[in-house]
Design a protein around this motif. Structure first.
Motif, PDB file in Angstrom:
ATOM      1  N   ILE A 183      32.492  -8.142 -63.163  1.00 39.20           N
ATOM      2  CA  ILE A 183      31.402  -7.787 -64.063  1.00 39.20           C
ATOM      3  C   ILE A 183      31.868  -7.776 -65.517  1.00 39.20           C
ATOM      4  CG2 ILE A 183      31.797  -5.305 -63.778  1.00 39.20           C
ATOM      5  CD1 ILE A 183      28.778  -4.900 -63.956  1.00 39.20           C
ATOM      6  N   ILE A 184      31.089  -8.418 -66.369  1.00 41.43           N
ATOM      7  CA  ILE A 184      31.299  -8.399 -67.813  1.00 41.43           C
ATOM      8  C   ILE A 184      30.090  -7.707 -68.416  1.00 41.43           C
ATOM      9  CG2 ILE A 184      31.459  -9.808 -69.909  1.00 41.43           C
ATOM     10  CD1 ILE A 184      32.882 -11.938 -68.243  1.00 41.43           C
ATOM     11  N   ILE A 185      30.303  -6.757 -69.308  1.00 41.65           N
ATOM     12  CA  ILE A 185      29.195  -5.991 -69.872  1.00 41.65           C
ATOM     13  C   ILE A 185      29.242  -6.019 -71.392  1.00 41.65           C
ATOM     14  CG2 ILE A 185      30.520  -3.838 -69.699  1.00 41.65           C
ATOM     15  CD1 ILE A 185      27.777  -2.410 -69.240  1.00 41.65           C
ATOM     16  N   ARG A 186      28.086  -6.085 -71.997  1.00 41.96           N
ATOM     17  CA  ARG A 186      28.011  -5.998 -73.449  1.00 41.96           C
ATOM     18  C   ARG A 186      28.546  -4.632 -73.873  1.00 41.96           C
ATOM     19  NH1 ARG A 186      22.411  -6.760 -74.642  1.00 41.96           N
ATOM     20  NH2 ARG A 186      22.347  -4.750 -75.717  1.00 41.96           N
ATOM     21  N   ARG A 187      29.428  -4.617 -74.826  1.00 40.21           N
ATOM     22  CA  ARG A 187      30.171  -3.392 -75.116  1.00 40.21           C
ATOM     23  C   ARG A 187      29.270  -2.266 -75.624  1.00 40.21           C
ATOM     24  NH1 ARG A 187      33.549  -1.525 -79.344  1.00 40.21           N
ATOM     25  NH2 ARG A 187      33.058  -3.387 -80.573  1.00 40.21           N
ATOM     26  N   ASP A 188      28.220  -2.594 -76.377  1.00 43.59           N
ATOM     27  CA  ASP A 188      27.336  -1.539 -76.851  1.00 43.59           C
ATOM     28  C   ASP A 188      26.590  -0.886 -75.685  1.00 43.59           C
ATOM     29  OD1 ASP A 188      25.854  -4.054 -76.690  1.00 43.59           O
ATOM     30  OD2 ASP A 188      24.168  -2.950 -77.532  1.00 43.59           O
ATOM     31  N   CYS A 189      26.317  -1.653 -74.634  1.00 41.54           N
ATOM     32  CA  CYS A 189      25.683  -1.092 -73.436  1.00 41.54           C
ATOM     33  C   CYS A 189      26.651  -0.168 -72.706  1.00 41.54           C
ATOM     34  CB  CYS A 189      25.226  -2.213 -72.506  1.00 41.54           C
ATOM     35  SG  CYS A 189      23.884  -3.228 -73.165  1.00 41.54           S
ATOM     36  N   PHE A 190      27.907  -0.579 -72.632  1.00 45.39           N
ATOM     37  CA  PHE A 190      28.935   0.231 -71.974  1.00 45.39           C
ATOM     38  C   PHE A 190      29.087   1.577 -72.684  1.00 45.39           C
ATOM     39  CE2 PHE A 190      33.402   1.291 -70.867  1.00 45.39           C
ATOM     40  CZ  PHE A 190      33.312   1.207 -69.486  1.00 45.39           C
ATOM     41  N   ILE A 191      29.075   1.527 -74.009  1.00 41.75           N
ATOM     42  CA  ILE A 191      29.185   2.752 -74.797  1.00 41.75           C
ATOM     43  C   ILE A 191      27.953   3.625 -74.589  1.00 41.75           C
ATOM     44  CG2 ILE A 191      29.280   3.668 -77.153  1.00 41.75           C
ATOM     45  CD1 ILE A 191      30.927   1.136 -77.885  1.00 41.75           C
ATOM     46  N   LYS A 192      26.776   3.012 -74.583  1.00 46.05           N
ATOM     47  CA  LYS A 192      25.520   3.752 -74.368  1.00 46.05           C
ATOM     48  C   LYS A 192      25.522   4.453 -73.010  1.00 46.05           C
ATOM     49  CE  LYS A 192      21.815   1.414 -73.311  1.00 46.05           C
ATOM     50  NZ  LYS A 192      20.643   0.503 -73.396  1.00 46.05           N
ATOM     51  N   GLY A 193      26.071   3.800 -71.994  1.00 51.72           N
ATOM     52  CA  GLY A 193      26.061   4.351 -70.650  1.00 51.72           C
ATOM     53  C   GLY A 193      27.004   5.511 -70.435  1.00 51.72           C
ATOM     54  N   ALA A 252      27.573   9.042 -67.315  1.00 56.19           N
ATOM     55  CA  ALA A 252      28.663   9.145 -66.343  1.00 56.19           C
ATOM     56  C   ALA A 252      28.969  10.616 -66.065  1.00 56.19           C
ATOM     57  CB  ALA A 252      29.905   8.438 -66.870  1.00 56.19           C
ATOM     58  N   GLN A 253      28.974  10.981 -64.789  1.00 58.24           N
ATOM     59  CA  GLN A 253      29.177  12.366 -64.393  1.00 58.24           C
ATOM     60  C   GLN A 253      30.497  12.535 -63.642  1.00 58.24           C
ATOM     61  OE1 GLN A 253      26.911  14.727 -65.371  1.00 58.24           O
ATOM     62  NE2 GLN A 253      25.850  13.022 -66.399  1.00 58.24           N
ATOM     63  N   ILE A 254      30.997  13.752 -63.625  1.00 57.42           N
ATOM     64  CA  ILE A 254      32.247  14.047 -62.926  1.00 57.42           C
ATOM     65  C   ILE A 254      32.131  13.711 -61.445  1.00 57.42           C
ATOM     66  CG2 ILE A 254      33.811  15.907 -62.215  1.00 57.42           C
ATOM     67  CD1 ILE A 254      33.213  17.298 -64.865  1.00 57.42           C
ATOM     68  N   ASN A 255      30.943  13.955 -60.858  1.00 58.34           N
ATOM     69  CA  ASN A 255      30.786  13.711 -59.422  1.00 58.34           C
ATOM     70  C   ASN A 255      30.525  12.241 -59.079  1.00 58.34           C
ATOM     71  OD1 ASN A 255      28.111  13.369 -60.166  1.00 58.34           O
ATOM     72  ND2 ASN A 255      27.297  14.896 -58.745  1.00 58.34           N
ATOM     73  N   HIS A 256      30.713  11.361 -60.035  1.00 59.75           N
ATOM     74  CA  HIS A 256      30.712   9.919 -59.763  1.00 59.75           C
ATOM     75  C   HIS A 256      32.133   9.455 -59.422  1.00 59.75           C
ATOM     76  CE1 HIS A 256      26.908   9.431 -62.507  1.00 59.75           C
ATOM     77  NE2 HIS A 256      26.614   9.868 -61.287  1.00 59.75           N
ATOM     78  N   TYR A 257      32.958  10.372 -59.045  1.00 64.75           N
ATOM     79  CA  TYR A 257      34.366  10.194 -58.691  1.00 64.75           C
ATOM     80  C   TYR A 257      34.846   8.736 -58.662  1.00 64.75           C
ATOM     81  CZ  TYR A 257      33.764  14.981 -56.943  1.00 64.75           C
ATOM     82  OH  TYR A 257      33.474  16.310 -56.819  1.00 64.75           O
ATOM     83  N   GLY A 258      35.656   8.382 -59.644  1.00 65.13           N
ATOM     84  CA  GLY A 258      36.282   7.061 -59.652  1.00 65.13           C
ATOM     85  C   GLY A 258      35.390   5.943 -60.134  1.00 65.13           C
ATOM     86  N   TYR A 259      34.089   6.204 -60.201  1.00 62.27           N
ATOM     87  CA  TYR A 259      33.150   5.159 -60.618  1.00 62.27           C
ATOM     88  C   TYR A 259      32.447   5.520 -61.919  1.00 62.27           C
ATOM     89  CZ  TYR A 259      33.778   2.494 -56.365  1.00 62.27           C
ATOM     90  OH  TYR A 259      34.323   1.726 -55.368  1.00 62.27           O
ATOM     91  N   GLU A 260      33.120   6.277 -62.761  1.00 64.17           N
ATOM     92  CA  GLU A 260      32.553   6.600 -64.068  1.00 64.17           C
ATOM     93  C   GLU A 260      32.305   5.336 -64.888  1.00 64.17           C
ATOM     94  OE1 GLU A 260      34.912  10.204 -62.699  1.00 64.17           O
ATOM     95  OE2 GLU A 260      35.214   8.038 -62.737  1.00 64.17           O
ATOM     96  N   TRP A 261      33.254   4.399 -64.801  1.00 67.31           N
ATOM     97  CA  TRP A 261      33.085   3.135 -65.544  1.00 67.31           C
ATOM     98  C   TRP A 261      31.868   2.369 -65.020  1.00 67.31           C
ATOM     99  CZ3 TRP A 261      32.807  -1.479 -63.068  1.00 67.31           C
ATOM    100  CH2 TRP A 261      33.242  -1.515 -61.738  1.00 67.31           C
ATOM    101  N   PHE A 262      31.643   2.430 -63.705  1.00 67.15           N
ATOM    102  CA  PHE A 262      30.515   1.734 -63.088  1.00 67.15           C
ATOM    103  C   PHE A 262      29.199   2.382 -63.508  1.00 67.15           C
ATOM    104  CE2 PHE A 262      28.238   0.629 -58.897  1.00 67.15           C
ATOM    105  CZ  PHE A 262      27.823  -0.600 -59.385  1.00 67.15           C
ATOM    106  N   ALA A 263      29.211   3.718 -63.608  1.00 65.40           N
ATOM    107  CA  ALA A 263      28.026   4.430 -64.081  1.00 65.40           C
ATOM    108  C   ALA A 263      27.679   3.977 -65.493  1.00 65.40           C
ATOM    109  CB  ALA A 263      28.266   5.939 -64.042  1.00 65.40           C
ATOM    110  N   GLN A 264      28.691   3.788 -66.329  1.00 64.09           N
ATOM    111  CA  GLN A 264      28.438   3.317 -67.684  1.00 64.09           C
ATOM    112  C   GLN A 264      27.766   1.951 -67.680  1.00 64.09           C
ATOM    113  OE1 GLN A 264      32.603   4.966 -69.451  1.00 64.09           O
ATOM    114  NE2 GLN A 264      31.320   3.891 -70.932  1.00 64.09           N
TER     115      GLN A 264
END
Length: 342
Positions: free
Chosen positions: A172-182, A186-198
């Motif tokens: 997956i490649i994501i536009r960086r402003d979208c990644f920052i917005k997301g 991202a929550q603590i209980n997204h364990y290990g997938y905080e980047w994916f939540a973004q």
């Protein structure tokens, strides 16, 4: 050649004690980078490796005359902190968080760059992959459902179509402003997938592209975070899709369907790993039970935990996998399917 100050694509690679894999990873990039060198930056975050990672970077930068930005931590940190750190150093319009052991196809940039430069201003570009072992052999196509070589979806259609697939970060490649917005989602209980939540939440309201043909080889060597893998998959991903369902109704239902039907064997084959590392997972047992799709799955997990206190792991799992495989044969669930539509 100096460091590119206005890149289109930032390739960010977190790494730890994988010098040989990293070398092959970077070679696959650098061999095809010539026509795109002015549009790319490569950033490697070394999580305090004790192998020859540093010399690998130096040698490759000299061989290919390309400035690899190399940052080495003084002490080892958790992998998600290394992920967050390396992505924060990116300056490109698009961000590619690339695993240090995966290998790009030889025509990767030739295919990807027209989409990066497209007037569509895509939030996400996701591509299919070949998944194999540590030696890059026995590869299988991840998504077997062909409905066109490329498709541009709105964010709702996109996640409903591919929600079980982009949790592999190297696809997956994501536009960086979208990644920052997301990041705010991202929550603590997204364990290990905080980047994916973004990526998921950052794409809300945007257009996303899915490219069906595989553009990367996914390796599966042992991972430093492997003992926490069950918590990440069963709990982190489930919590993430529950939260995302508020914005994309039906995505959590699709996730549950994915676990129990299209990825039937993956789900049940992974359950015993929760008990294999029970010292790590026991504090989260309530979260595991809450994440189980059905009451029968909760009961099965209780039984596995009970057995783990009286029998060696190999003893009770041998019986478990025998029963699982018999069930697959009897119910015709013997094929490992990779459908992402429900």
């Amino acid at each position: 050649m100096g460091i590119n100050t206005s890149p289109i694509l930032s390739i960010t690679i977190p790494t730890y004690n994988r010098a040989q894999y990293l070398k092959e990873n970077l070679e696959a990039i650098l061999k095809q980078i010539t026509d795109y060198a002015s549009k790319i930056e490569i950033i490697v975050n070394d999580n305090a490796s004790t192998d020859n990672t540093s010399s690998v970077i130096t040698d490759l930068a000299e061989k290919y005359k390309f400035p690899i930005q190399y940052h080495r931590k003084d002490k080892n940190v958790c992998f998600k902190d290394n992920f967050a750190d390396v992505t924060s150093k990116a300056t490109g319009k698009y961000l590619f968080l690339l695993g240090d052991d995966d290998i790009l196809s030889p025509d990767f940039f030739k295919i990807i760059f027209p989409y990066l430069l497209s007037k569509e201003n895509l939030a996400i570009i996701h591509f299919n992959r070949l998944s194999g072992n540590a030696q890059c052999s026995m590869n299988q196509l991840h998504d077997w459902v062909y409905d066109g070589a490329t498709n541009i979806y709105d964010y709702k259609e996109f996640w409903l179509r591919v929600m079980s697939s982009p949790n592999f970060m190297s696809s997956i490649i994501i536009r960086r402003d979208c990644f920052i917005k997301g990041k705010a989602f991202a929550q603590i209980n997204h364990y290990g997938y905080e980047w994916f939540a973004q990526a998921c939440f950052g794409s809300i309201g945007e257009k996303c592209l899915y490219y069906y043909f595989p553009l990367i080889l996914m390796r599966n060597p042992p991972r430093a975070w492997g003992k926490e893998g069950s918590l990440y998959f069963f709990v982190g991903m489930t919590n993430l899709f529950k939260d995302l369902d508020k914005f994309i109704p039906g995505v959590n239902k699709a996730w549950m369907f994915r676990q129990k039907h299209t990825h039937f064997y993956d789900f049940y084959a992974s359950l015993p790993y929760i008990t294999k590392y029970k010292d790590i997972n026991k504090p989260h047992i309530g979260e595991f039970m809450k994440a189980m799709p059905k009451t029968s799955d909760k009961l099965l997990l209780y039984i596995l935990f009970f057995c783990s206190y009286f029998l060696p792991y190999k003893a009770y799992t041998k019986l478990y996998y025998t029963i699982l495989n018999l069930y697959r044969i009897i119910t015709s669930e013997y094929k490992l399917r990779r459908k992402t539509l429900y």
